[in-house]
Design an enzyme around this catalytic site. Structure first.
Site, PDB file in Angstrom:
ATOM      1  N   LYS A 169      -9.436   8.598   2.425  1.00 45.80           N
ATOM      2  CA  LYS A 169      -9.989   7.248   2.301  1.00 45.80           C
ATOM      3  C   LYS A 169     -11.414   7.162   2.848  1.00 45.80           C
ATOM      4  O   LYS A 169     -12.135   6.220   2.533  1.00 45.80           O
ATOM      5  CB  LYS A 169      -9.090   6.238   3.007  1.00 45.80           C
ATOM      6  CG  LYS A 169      -7.779   5.941   2.290  1.00 45.80           C
ATOM      7  CD  LYS A 169      -7.011   4.839   3.003  1.00 45.80           C
ATOM      8  CE  LYS A 169      -5.715   4.477   2.271  1.00 45.80           C
ATOM      9  NZ  LYS A 169      -4.664   5.492   2.427  1.00 45.80           N
ATOM     10  N   HIS A 229      -2.240   8.283   5.793  1.00 43.88           N
ATOM     11  CA  HIS A 229      -2.588   6.955   5.274  1.00 43.88           C
ATOM     12  C   HIS A 229      -3.993   6.610   5.750  1.00 43.88           C
ATOM     13  O   HIS A 229      -4.804   6.126   4.976  1.00 43.88           O
ATOM     14  CB  HIS A 229      -1.560   5.936   5.761  1.00 43.88           C
ATOM     15  CG  HIS A 229      -1.674   4.598   5.126  1.00 43.88           C
ATOM     16  ND1 HIS A 229      -1.724   4.416   3.754  1.00 43.88           N
ATOM     17  CD2 HIS A 229      -1.752   3.348   5.659  1.00 43.88           C
ATOM     18  CE1 HIS A 229      -1.822   3.128   3.481  1.00 43.88           C
ATOM     19  NE2 HIS A 229      -1.846   2.459   4.615  1.00 43.88           N
ATOM     20  N   HIS A 234      -9.928   2.379   0.248  1.00 42.94           N
ATOM     21  CA  HIS A 234      -8.493   2.106   0.222  1.00 42.94           C
ATOM     22  C   HIS A 234      -8.137   1.377  -1.068  1.00 42.94           C
ATOM     23  O   HIS A 234      -8.458   0.197  -1.243  1.00 42.94           O
ATOM     24  CB  HIS A 234      -8.117   1.260   1.440  1.00 42.94           C
ATOM     25  CG  HIS A 234      -6.647   1.064   1.638  1.00 42.94           C
ATOM     26  ND1 HIS A 234      -5.697   1.562   0.773  1.00 42.94           N
ATOM     27  CD2 HIS A 234      -5.958   0.419   2.621  1.00 42.94           C
ATOM     28  CE1 HIS A 234      -4.494   1.240   1.225  1.00 42.94           C
ATOM     29  NE2 HIS A 234      -4.639   0.539   2.333  1.00 42.94           N
ATOM     30  N   CYS A 271       0.811  -1.220   0.000  1.00 37.11           N
ATOM     31  CA  CYS A 271       0.000   0.000   0.000  1.00 37.11           C
ATOM     32  C   CYS A 271       0.847   1.274   0.000  1.00 37.11           C
ATOM     33  O   CYS A 271       0.292   2.370  -0.041  1.00 37.11           O
ATOM     34  CB  CYS A 271      -0.956  -0.007   1.188  1.00 37.11           C
ATOM     35  SG  CYS A 271      -2.087  -1.413   1.140  1.00 37.11           S
ATOM     36  N   PHE A 280       1.735  -3.478   3.843  1.00 37.60           N
ATOM     37  CA  PHE A 280       2.038  -4.802   4.365  1.00 37.60           C
ATOM     38  C   PHE A 280       3.519  -5.103   4.118  1.00 37.60           C
ATOM     39  O   PHE A 280       4.096  -4.682   3.118  1.00 37.60           O
ATOM     40  CB  PHE A 280       1.191  -5.860   3.657  1.00 37.60           C
ATOM     41  CG  PHE A 280      -0.213  -6.007   4.188  1.00 37.60           C
ATOM     42  CD1 PHE A 280      -0.720  -5.137   5.138  1.00 37.60           C
ATOM     43  CD2 PHE A 280      -1.030  -7.021   3.725  1.00 37.60           C
ATOM     44  CE1 PHE A 280      -2.018  -5.282   5.618  1.00 37.60           C
ATOM     45  CE2 PHE A 280      -2.330  -7.180   4.197  1.00 37.60           C
ATOM     46  CZ  PHE A 280      -2.822  -6.303   5.150  1.00 37.60           C
ATOM     47  N   GLU A 320      -0.124   5.710  13.241  1.00 32.18           N
ATOM     48  CA  GLU A 320       0.194   6.877  12.420  1.00 32.18           C
ATOM     49  C   GLU A 320      -0.074   8.178  13.161  1.00 32.18           C
ATOM     50  O   GLU A 320       0.727   9.123  13.085  1.00 32.18           O
ATOM     51  CB  GLU A 320      -0.602   6.832  11.120  1.00 32.18           C
ATOM     52  CG  GLU A 320      -0.222   7.955  10.162  1.00 32.18           C
ATOM     53  CD  GLU A 320      -1.016   7.956   8.883  1.00 32.18           C
ATOM     54  OE1 GLU A 320      -0.622   8.691   7.956  1.00 32.18           O
ATOM     55  OE2 GLU A 320      -2.041   7.252   8.808  1.00 32.18           O
TER      56      GLU A 320
END
Length: 408
Positions: A332, A304, A337, A164, A396, A315
């Protein structure tokens, strides 16, 4: 802080997301704060059967019958976004120095729909029913390969895969190609079309997706106390990057600058972020150092902000620790996402924020998680001049990437 390297200009943007086809439609939708998640008939029967799909996307009308039939959806999205970006930058592809034009895109899953269709045909109809086209649609490298063919961009050509974080990683690599002199123009960004049944079933079974099936539009809720996972999306964002001096010399409009880039690895877990956020903090500090700006200079963060329990806590703690209290948003909440394309989409939105002086709201934020101590823009867009902003992506594998976007 470090000494800033020469500036790289964003001269063109193209967007195809669940928020719409084209930059204008996207910007209006994300600034409205109206979510796009909806029940998805293609996912019927799965544990999670809603997503954020691009509305009204007709590949045949947009790209022609042959491209619509031959190419995977991930290529369709990328090509439409790229055409808009190149036109926005004022380039005529017949007139540019093609060997000096590079393509660097990000992606996570490749041609997921093509692979799934081939796999289904193999097991239900036999091997002679598997299309040979799957081997020029499924591989991840073909996303940038097809762009080079369509745009006659004959310089370095590659796809980067950092889950991502792929979109921001691609932009960082593209910037380095310009600053090293390998290219004069780089077409960069990312595309993702992951809404095939197998990956969506897997994400659901690992507990990553929201289960708010009774109200899909409210499911993506970054930083909200009641968040329960992300909503999967498709989309593409393409940016045209040039050295600022070159762009000015040809009279191009400079929408913003990519002034810094940093990346890192957590080295912690396959799918969960380091709870201390040490990896993303290293990427953030490296990006600021690369841009030659102080943490206190950052006025806005496009986070994010996945709407998952762990990501949002990690975050937000890093943002607070390093940057203090800039105005934070996660787009998002509107778009869902888009995995490997998410970072590029969000850098594009960050460029538009810097250009227009408007910070989009975080959709569905009704009650800020009490563990999150941030100035999160909610309810409505905020008008504010922004000269320095950051866009963060975490993937990931513990792969992190941060871009610094500044006003020209």
């Amino acid at each position: 802080m470090g000494t800033a390297r020469p500036a790289v200009a964003v001269t063109g943007i193209g967007l195809v997301t669940a928020a719409g086809i084209g930059v204008t439609a996207n910007w209006e939708r994300v600034c409205s704060g109206v979510p796009t998640a909806a029940t998805d008939p293609e996912l019927a029967g799965l544990p999670v059967a809603f997503s954020c799909r691009v509305p009204g996307f007709d590949a045949r009308a947009l790209l022609g019958r042959n491209a619509a039939w031959r190419l995977d959806r991930v290529n369709h999205l990328a090509l439409v976004a790229a055409r808009e970006a190149v036109a926005d930058a004022g380039w005529d592809t017949d007139g540019w120095d093609a060997p000096r034009v590079g393509v660097v895109l990000g992606n996570a899953l490749g041609g997921a729909v093509s692979y799934e269709n081939a796999h289904t045909a193999l097991h239900t109809e036999g091997p002679d029913r598997v299309s040979p086209l799957v081997m020029v649609n499924w591989p991840i490298n073909m996303i940038s390969g097809y762009l080079a063919m369509q745009l006659t961009a004959l310089g370095p050509n590659l796809v980067v895969a950092t889950a991502c974080a792929s979109g921001v990683t691609a932009i960082g690599v593209a910037r380095d190609m310009l600053l090293s002199g390998q290219c004069d123009v780089v077409i960069t960004g990312a595309s993702e079309a992951p809404l095939a049944r197998t990956p969506m079933a897997a994400y659901a079974m690992m507990g990553a997706l929201s289960r708010r099936s009774d109200d899909p539009a409210a499911a993506s809720r970054p930083f909200d106390a009641d968040r329960d996972g992300f909503v999967a999306a498709e989309g593409a964002a393409i940016l045209v990057l040039e050295r600022e001096d070159d762009a000015r010399a040809r009279g191009a409009r400079i929408r913003a600058r990519i002034s810094g880039y940093g990346s890192s690895a957590d080295g912690h877990h396959a799918s969960a972020p380091d709870p201390e956020g040490r990896g993303v903090e290293r990427a953030l500090r490296a990006a600021l150092d690369d841009a030659g700006v102080a943490p206190s200079d950052v006025e806005h963060v496009n986070a994010h902000g996945t709407s998952t329990k762990l990501n949002d806590l990690t975050e937000s703690a890093v943002i607070r620790r390093v940057l203090g209290s800039p105005a934070v948003t996660s787009t998002k909440g509107v778009t869902g996402h888009a995995l490997g394309a998410a970072g590029a989409i969000e850098v594009a939105y960050t460029v538009l924020t810097v250009e227009n002086g408007v910070i989009p709201p975080t959709a569905n934020l009704e009650k800020l998680d009490p563990e999150i101590d941030l100035d999160v823009v909610a309810d409505r867009a905020r008008t504010r001049r922004v000269r320095v902003a950051t866009s963060h992506s975490l993937g990931f594998g513990g792969q992190n990437a941060v871009a610094v976007v500044t006003a020209p």
